[in-house]
Design a protein around this motif. Structure first.
Motif, PDB file in Angstrom:
ATOM      1  N   LEU A 192     -31.609   8.350 -41.997  1.00 47.85           N
ATOM      2  CA  LEU A 192     -31.355   8.255 -43.458  1.00 47.85           C
ATOM      3  C   LEU A 192     -30.869   9.523 -44.101  1.00 47.85           C
ATOM      4  CD1 LEU A 192     -34.167   6.029 -44.302  1.00 47.85           C
ATOM      5  CD2 LEU A 192     -31.783   5.285 -44.760  1.00 47.85           C
ATOM      6  N   MET A 193     -31.574  10.638 -43.639  1.00 43.64           N
ATOM      7  CA  MET A 193     -31.139  11.910 -44.116  1.00 43.64           C
ATOM      8  C   MET A 193     -29.789  12.476 -43.901  1.00 43.64           C
ATOM      9  SD  MET A 193     -34.826  13.611 -44.794  1.00 43.64           S
ATOM     10  CE  MET A 193     -35.705  13.362 -43.219  1.00 43.64           C
TER      11      MET A 193
ATOM     12  N   CYS B 211     -26.338  -0.337 -55.293  1.00 42.47           N
ATOM     13  CA  CYS B 211     -26.291  -1.251 -54.022  1.00 42.47           C
ATOM     14  C   CYS B 211     -25.262  -0.733 -52.954  1.00 42.47           C
ATOM     15  CB  CYS B 211     -25.585  -2.677 -54.706  1.00 42.47           C
ATOM     16  SG  CYS B 211     -26.507  -3.600 -55.562  1.00 42.47           S
ATOM     17  N   LYS B 212     -24.315  -0.086 -53.515  1.00 44.91           N
ATOM     18  CA  LYS B 212     -23.247   0.413 -52.254  1.00 44.91           C
ATOM     19  C   LYS B 212     -24.021   1.616 -51.462  1.00 44.91           C
ATOM     20  CE  LYS B 212     -18.954   2.867 -51.654  1.00 44.91           C
ATOM     21  NZ  LYS B 212     -19.585   3.959 -50.753  1.00 44.91           N
ATOM     22  N   LEU B 213     -24.885   2.547 -52.356  1.00 45.49           N
ATOM     23  CA  LEU B 213     -25.578   3.269 -51.310  1.00 45.49           C
ATOM     24  C   LEU B 213     -26.602   2.466 -50.580  1.00 45.49           C
ATOM     25  CD1 LEU B 213     -26.548   6.335 -51.067  1.00 45.49           C
ATOM     26  CD2 LEU B 213     -28.538   5.725 -52.453  1.00 45.49           C
ATOM     27  N   VAL B 214     -27.168   1.462 -51.132  1.00 42.50           N
ATOM     28  CA  VAL B 214     -28.232   0.580 -50.251  1.00 42.50           C
ATOM     29  C   VAL B 214     -27.368   0.297 -48.807  1.00 42.50           C
ATOM     30  CG1 VAL B 214     -29.510  -1.201 -49.798  1.00 42.50           C
ATOM     31  CG2 VAL B 214     -29.884   0.176 -51.721  1.00 42.50           C
ATOM     32  N   GLU B 215     -26.182  -0.256 -48.967  1.00 44.45           N
ATOM     33  CA  GLU B 215     -25.313  -0.827 -47.962  1.00 44.45           C
ATOM     34  C   GLU B 215     -24.990   0.278 -46.988  1.00 44.45           C
ATOM     35  OE1 GLU B 215     -25.290  -3.897 -46.757  1.00 44.45           O
ATOM     36  OE2 GLU B 215     -26.611  -4.156 -48.684  1.00 44.45           O
ATOM     37  N   ASP B 216     -24.572   1.476 -47.526  1.00 41.93           N
ATOM     38  CA  ASP B 216     -24.122   2.487 -46.769  1.00 41.93           C
ATOM     39  C   ASP B 216     -25.315   2.980 -45.911  1.00 41.93           C
ATOM     40  OD1 ASP B 216     -21.577   2.370 -47.998  1.00 41.93           O
ATOM     41  OD2 ASP B 216     -21.819   4.312 -49.176  1.00 41.93           O
ATOM     42  N   LEU B 217     -26.558   3.215 -46.337  1.00 44.60           N
ATOM     43  CA  LEU B 217     -27.629   3.813 -45.720  1.00 44.60           C
ATOM     44  C   LEU B 217     -28.084   2.487 -44.584  1.00 44.60           C
ATOM     45  CD1 LEU B 217     -29.820   4.895 -48.538  1.00 44.60           C
ATOM     46  CD2 LEU B 217     -28.415   6.423 -46.869  1.00 44.60           C
ATOM     47  N   LYS B 218     -27.959   1.458 -44.882  1.00 46.08           N
ATOM     48  CA  LYS B 218     -28.365   0.358 -43.742  1.00 46.08           C
ATOM     49  C   LYS B 218     -27.257   0.475 -42.651  1.00 46.08           C
ATOM     50  CE  LYS B 218     -30.547  -3.036 -46.524  1.00 46.08           C
ATOM     51  NZ  LYS B 218     -30.714  -4.194 -47.093  1.00 46.08           N
TER      52      LYS B 218
ATOM     53  N   LEU C 281     -25.489   3.223 -41.857  1.00 47.15           N
ATOM     54  CA  LEU C 281     -25.692   4.328 -41.166  1.00 47.15           C
ATOM     55  C   LEU C 281     -26.711   4.430 -40.201  1.00 47.15           C
ATOM     56  CD1 LEU C 281     -24.871   7.369 -41.167  1.00 47.15           C
ATOM     57  CD2 LEU C 281     -26.790   7.857 -42.801  1.00 47.15           C
ATOM     58  N   VAL C 282     -27.916   3.813 -40.363  1.00 51.38           N
ATOM     59  CA  VAL C 282     -29.004   3.477 -39.592  1.00 51.38           C
ATOM     60  C   VAL C 282     -28.428   2.741 -38.170  1.00 51.38           C
ATOM     61  CG1 VAL C 282     -31.352   2.900 -39.208  1.00 51.38           C
ATOM     62  CG2 VAL C 282     -30.483   3.969 -41.461  1.00 51.38           C
ATOM     63  N   ARG C 283     -27.873   1.674 -38.725  1.00 50.95           N
ATOM     64  CA  ARG C 283     -27.127   0.692 -37.580  1.00 50.95           C
ATOM     65  C   ARG C 283     -26.287   1.623 -36.640  1.00 50.95           C
ATOM     66  NH1 ARG C 283     -26.573  -3.504 -40.849  1.00 50.95           N
ATOM     67  NH2 ARG C 283     -24.612  -2.760 -41.745  1.00 50.95           N
ATOM     68  N   GLU C 284     -25.513   2.373 -37.169  1.00 50.15           N
ATOM     69  CA  GLU C 284     -24.635   3.268 -36.352  1.00 50.15           C
ATOM     70  C   GLU C 284     -25.388   4.331 -35.545  1.00 50.15           C
ATOM     71  OE1 GLU C 284     -20.794   3.012 -39.291  1.00 50.15           O
ATOM     72  OE2 GLU C 284     -21.764   5.156 -38.904  1.00 50.15           O
TER      73      GLU C 284
ATOM     74  N   ALA D 182     -32.558  -1.575 -35.680  1.00 51.98           N
ATOM     75  CA  ALA D 182     -33.242  -0.698 -36.709  1.00 51.98           C
ATOM     76  C   ALA D 182     -32.717  -0.781 -38.227  1.00 51.98           C
ATOM     77  CB  ALA D 182     -33.181   0.944 -36.199  1.00 51.98           C
ATOM     78  N   THR D 183     -32.022  -1.787 -38.570  1.00 56.78           N
ATOM     79  CA  THR D 183     -31.534  -2.090 -39.785  1.00 56.78           C
ATOM     80  C   THR D 183     -32.546  -2.281 -40.552  1.00 56.78           C
ATOM     81  OG1 THR D 183     -29.641  -3.240 -38.824  1.00 56.78           O
ATOM     82  CG2 THR D 183     -29.912  -3.477 -41.180  1.00 56.78           C
TER      83      THR D 183
END
Ligand code: PRX
Length: 535
Positions: free
Chosen positions: A423-424, A460-467, A469-472, A478-479
């Motif tokens: 996330l960071m 919402c866009k940030l939340v989707e981006d963060l999800k 990122l973790v998936r990638e 880990a989503t």
């Protein structure tokens, strides 16, 4: 190892024509049967291919494959030539794969093209890359096994570390062979005419031990299933049990909870009368799931064996009609309080083991110091599991769950630190803290608190981006389920994040107890208020 799980059966045990695996593909139209003799032949070919590529005793080979026979063939081919396999669960991201290849310094990667479609395009290099079918076709099917020492490494398997960096757990040849073989035989009461099915993925320790090594060491017949429990219909598991007349079935609480949702109807269509013993592993099983497993799947007549163990260990469990466990032979558990004092009788505390046994890990690959610090420093003289445990008046051990910074999502262990680190990486995030929250199907899910850099907006866009990122970075398992804006995090005066409080906020538990050690208690109220904005 390879001689014991294959040659011994084919040459001495006359099991050459016995089915080693019924392979059932993702699509019900794809299936095949592999005998012990055929498996030995494929393994020898693959071993010769690896040798041809320059792989020698002690070298590491990474394997990143779905649940296809080639996966088992490759792992046994490594064992045959004394190479150390490092299997990476195919659901992990390319970054996770890369990290594990680098750590193990593997010289060869065996993979399937289909998986790579979703990821960074890797151009074919004719100097480096070969097609499985082509090299296997021309390879001789005899290969003298490399004779290994009992304490030589057999494989590395990465598991989550509380620091966020995966740890390469090392198992050795003889101890692992003995414990997978014995636990398989006794915990599942193995008989030669059994058809055994462990639904785990070989990318996890359960698959290593109870799809490959344990069953093969016993000359057993197993089902190897590539697909998902709900594809192409929600009765797929039950259909496969009927099709192969499965007698012993081993799965995880998360799968049981998923299938329970569809009720009893999908099971009624199939004949499950072949079943004799049911097993569960990966996380504590809740009473509701246990009852459904016992009464609906096992029709009330199959004992449920709850097997508690870890990537690092091979241990407890007892065939019983109740869902607690007794320790396996050679395993001596103890329960300690937080001062490291041993507790007697009916009690609850930290689960530790008093002495080693042959099936326990030997080290963390290239990091003996981390091995000692992780498992032996907290309570000197004991192996620390990281799990909490209760002992009842009958002497049964009840595992209560992790008591460190780890989460168990659908039976997959992950560390809060690795998700926080992912996330960071986002340019808007200045700090992140991740805790677990109970989830109806997954057992636990990820609840993330993120503090943004000044002037960055939470939307919402940030939340989707963060999800994403973790998936990638880590992989779909880990989503995060929840991401909450946290203008500040609750910290002690020395700056340590108080996760206990974050866990309670995530669970919406208002009774927070003593907050006097917090640097700024007002933060808690703010976080509770922000919570109500969650969708
Ligand atoms: O917390 C315990 C939980 O899973 C952890 C080990 O995870 P891993 O190394 O990925 O291996 C999983 C498969 C063996 C343990 O520390 N766990 C595993 N089995 C059980 C369990 N918790 C309760 N009951 C179990 N049967």
């Amino acid at each position: 190892m390879c001689y014991n799980v294959l040659d011994r059966h084919v040459k001495e045990g006359k099991l050459g024509e016995k089915v080693a695996y019924y392979w059932e593909g993702n699509s019900p139209d794809h299936h095949m049967t592999i005998t012990y003799r055929q498996l030995l032949s494929h393994v020898c070919r693959c071993a010769n291919v690896l040798k041809q590529m320059g792989v020698k005793r002690g070298d590491r080979v990474s394997i990143y494959l779905p649940m296809i026979p080639e996966l088992i063939v490759t792992m046994l081919a490594c064992a045959r030539i004394g190479a150390v396999h490092s299997i990476v669960f195919a659901g992990f991201s390319s970054e996770s794969l890369c990290e594990r290849i680098m750590d193990a310094q593997s010289s060869v990667l065996v993979t399937a093209g289909k998986l790579l479609q979703h990821q960074t395009y890797t151009p074919w290099e004719s100097e480096r890359d070969v097609w499985w079918d082509e090299v296997m076709r021309d390879s001789p099917d005899e290969c003298e096994p490399e004779w290994m020492d009992a304490e030589d490494p057999l494989f590395i398997l990465y598991t989550s570390g509380s620091t966020g960096k995966p740890k390469g757990v090392v198992h050795t040849v003889a101890g692992y062979l003995l414990y997978t073989s014995l636990t398989f035989r006794y915990v599942f009461d193995h008989h030669p005419d059994d058809v055994y099915w462990c639904t785990a993925d070989i990318g996890w320790i359960t698959g290593h031990s109870y799809i490959t090594y344990g069953p093969l060491a016993n000359g057993a017949t197993s089902v190897l299933f590539e697909g998902l429990p709900v594809h192409p219909h929600v009765g797929r598991f039950w259909e496969i049990i009927e099709k192969y007349k499965v007698t012993k079935f081993y799965t995880a609480p998360t799968a049981i909870r998923l299938l329970m949702k569809y009720g009893q109807e999908p099971l009624r269509k199939y004949d499950l009368s072949s079943l004799r013993i049911l097993g569960t592993v990966g996380e504590p099983i809740n009473p509701e799931a246990w009852r459904w497993y016992h009464e609906v799947v096992g029709q009330g007549r199959c004992p449920v064996v709850d097997t508690f163990w870890q990537t690092e260990t091979h241990l407890t469990s007892n065939p019983d009609f109740i869902f607690q466990t007794f320790p396996f032979f050679g395993v001596e558990p103890a329960i300690l309080n937080e001062h490291g004092e041993e507790l007697e009788g009916v009690t609850e505390g930290y689960l530790v083991f008093r002495k080693p046994w042959p099936g326990i890990m030997r080290t963390i690959y290239k990091n003996q110091e981390l091995f000692e610090n992780t498992y032996f420093r907290k309570f000197p003289g004991f192996y620390v599991t990281g799990d909490g445990c209760r002992r009842d008046k009958d002497g049964y051990y009840w595992i209560t769950g992790r008591i460190d910074d780890m989460l168990n999502v659908s039976g997959h262990l992950m560390s809060t630190a690795e998700v926080e680190a992912a996330l960071m990486l986002h340019q808007s995030v200045s700090e992140a803290a991740v805790v677990s929250r109970p989830h109806k199907v997954k057992g636990e899910c990820l609840y993330c608190f993120v503090t943004l850099k000044d002037s960055k907006e939470f939307n919402c866009k940030l939340v989707e981006d963060l999800k994403r990122l973790v998936r990638e970075k880590i992989g779909p398992i880990a989503t995060p389920d929840f991401i909450q804006n946290a203008p500040a995090l609750p910290k002690t005066r020395s700056g340590k994040i108080m996760r206990r409080i974050l866990r309670q906020i995530a669970r919406n538990e208002k009774d927070l107890g003593d907050l006097s050690t917090l640097a700024d208690p007002k933060v808690v109220e703010v976080l509770f208020n922000q919570r109500s904005e969650l969708k």
